[in-house]
Write a protein that holds these residues in place. Structure first.
Motif: not given
Length: 200
Positions: A102-110, A158-162
């Motif tokens: 349900s989530y993507t890494a860029d959404q988590v970053l935001d 901030s950096y985010v990866t899945q």
């Protein structure tokens, strides 16, 4: 010990929010500053078994509060003359399997950045960028603003990866003018992030 936090708490009902990421035809390869990298040593496996990272020799390992009441791992500098410190924080967010898609890494970053924005005024952030770090796809953004409690000007990233069902956020922030130097080192640490080699 792996740090777990439900993304449902952090992202709420906004899992399908529009991303700020700009379209790219090819991911950029982000590499650490080689001059700064030469002074770093590997993080021991007892501090981080789920990933590998380089850090300055005199940085201390700590666990500290992460977003939405979670706990995160951090490598913290010695205190400066004004008693402030800088750190690189790594937060691992693992939603239930049924929620992972349900989530993507860029959404988590935001959403991570939104939580910081609420504690800043004169907030400015960059557009989201996508690239690779040691073969892993990351989304990143930079920000600056004034701390609403202390009145100090601050900058951060901030950096985010899945990876599988988990999201990894690597982030740092510091006060001005120290941020000009310190964040370059924190970002160099970030760009050494990789997964452990498979055991044979």
């Amino acid at each position: 010990m792996k740090i777990l936090a439900s993304l449902a708490i952090i992202l709420g009902l906004a899992s399908h929010a529009t991303s700020l990421a700009a379209p790219q035809t090819r991911d950029l390869e982000w590499k650490p500053n080689q001059t700064l990298r030469r002074g770093l040593i590997p993080v021991p496996a007892r501090e981080a078994s789920e990933f590998q990272l380089l850090r300055p020799q005199d940085y201390q390992f700590q666990t500290m509060p992460g977003p939405a009441g979670s706990q995160a791992k951090a490598w913290v500098s010695p205190p400066r003359a004004d008693k402030t410190r800088v750190y690189l924080m790594v937060t691992t967010l693992t939603p239930p399997k049924e929620e992972a898609t349900s989530y993507t890494a860029d959404q988590v970053l935001d959403k991570m950045l939104s939580s910081i924005e609420r504690r800043r005024k004169d907030w400015k952030r960059s557009a989201t960028q996508r690239g690779t770090v040691n073969g892993l796809t990351f989304y990143r953004a930079y920000w600056k603003g004034t701390d609403t409690q202390t009145g100090q000007q601050m900058r951060g990233f901030s950096y985010v990866t899945q990876i599988g069902n988990s999201f990894f956020q690597l982030s740092s922030q510091d006060i001005e003018p120290a941020a000009t130097t310190s964040l370059a080192l924190m970002e160099t640490m970030t760009l050494t992030f990789t997964l452990p080699a498979p055991s044979r």
